[in-house]
Design an enzyme around this catalytic site. Structure first.
Site, PDB file in Angstrom:
ATOM      1  CG  ASN A  48       0.478  57.403  10.415  1.00 28.04           C
ATOM      2  OD1 ASN A  48       0.556  57.441   9.183  1.00 28.04           O
ATOM      3  ND2 ASN A  48      -0.278  58.229  11.112  1.00 28.04           N
ATOM      4  CG  HIS A 108      25.089  44.279  17.620  1.00 30.21           C
ATOM      5  ND1 HIS A 108      25.323  43.212  16.786  1.00 30.21           N
ATOM      6  CD2 HIS A 108      24.219  45.089  16.973  1.00 30.21           C
ATOM      7  CE1 HIS A 108      24.624  43.377  15.680  1.00 30.21           C
ATOM      8  NE2 HIS A 108      23.944  44.502  15.773  1.00 30.21           N
ATOM      9  CB  ALA A 114       6.038  63.503  19.112  1.00 30.07           C
TER      10      ALA A 114
END
Length: 187
Positions: free
Chosen positions: A89, A119, A162
């Protein structure tokens, strides 16, 4: 360096030092990805044309049943592998230098972020990076605004709620939610 040599380098050591040949290759590849995603995101494309553009971006020709709602962002592109009948999406961001594999039937919600790079911890070496692939199993559903961090494997049939931040592997058919994501039940 080409993409095969780059992948072999990551497989062998899992690290790219700042300023190295692999780092320069990453930067060149990022420019390619920016050019292609700019085309993908700049105007409307018929679904077949969008599949062709995405196919060029990731270097994979067999995108059976693939769907994408732009915009889409990636800073490499060539380390994404997509199964059959995958849907991505709008607003997703993939940091795929370390490799992202998406299984058949996966559904990826709005603005999902998938990262494969960390990193270096040492401030004097912060420009160097380590890489850990993300693997999304078959028939996985990833909800809007979820974030999946380096090295995570999401098992077949799982659901990522979500807004979840996934820091650890997700068992098959598990539903995970929260920050950090935890199993709340199974399907």
């Amino acid at each position: 360096m080409d993409v095969r040599e780059y992948r072999k380098h990551l497989e062998d050591c899992g690290r790219v030092d700042a300023g190295s040949e692999a780092h320069l290759f990453m930067n060149e590849s990022a420019q390619r990805a920016l050019r292609l995603t700019s085309v993908i995101n700049s105007t409307y494309h018929e679904p077949e044309e969008l599949r062709m553009l995405f196919s060029e971006l990731i270097g994979q020709s067999d995108l059976e049943g693939f769907g994408l709602f732009p915009p889409f962002h990636t800073d490499f592109g060539l380390n994404i592998t997509v199964g059959k009948n995958v849907f991505i999406n709008s607003g997703c961001t993939f940091q795929d230098q370390g490799g992202i594999t998406i299984g058949d039937g996966a559904l990826i919600g709005h603005q999902v972020s998938i990262a494969t790079i960390n990193h270096a911890m040492d401030p004097e070496d912060r420009g160097s990076m380590t890489f850990h692939p993300v693997i999304i199993g078959k028939n996985v559903w990833i909800g809007d605004h979820a974030t999946i961090l380096p090295g995570v494997t999401v098992g077949d049939g799982a659901i990522i709620a979500a807004g979840a931040v996934v820091t650890k592997d997700v068992p098959p058919r598990a539903i995970v939610a929260g920050v950090p994501a935890k199993v709340i039940r199974t399907v």
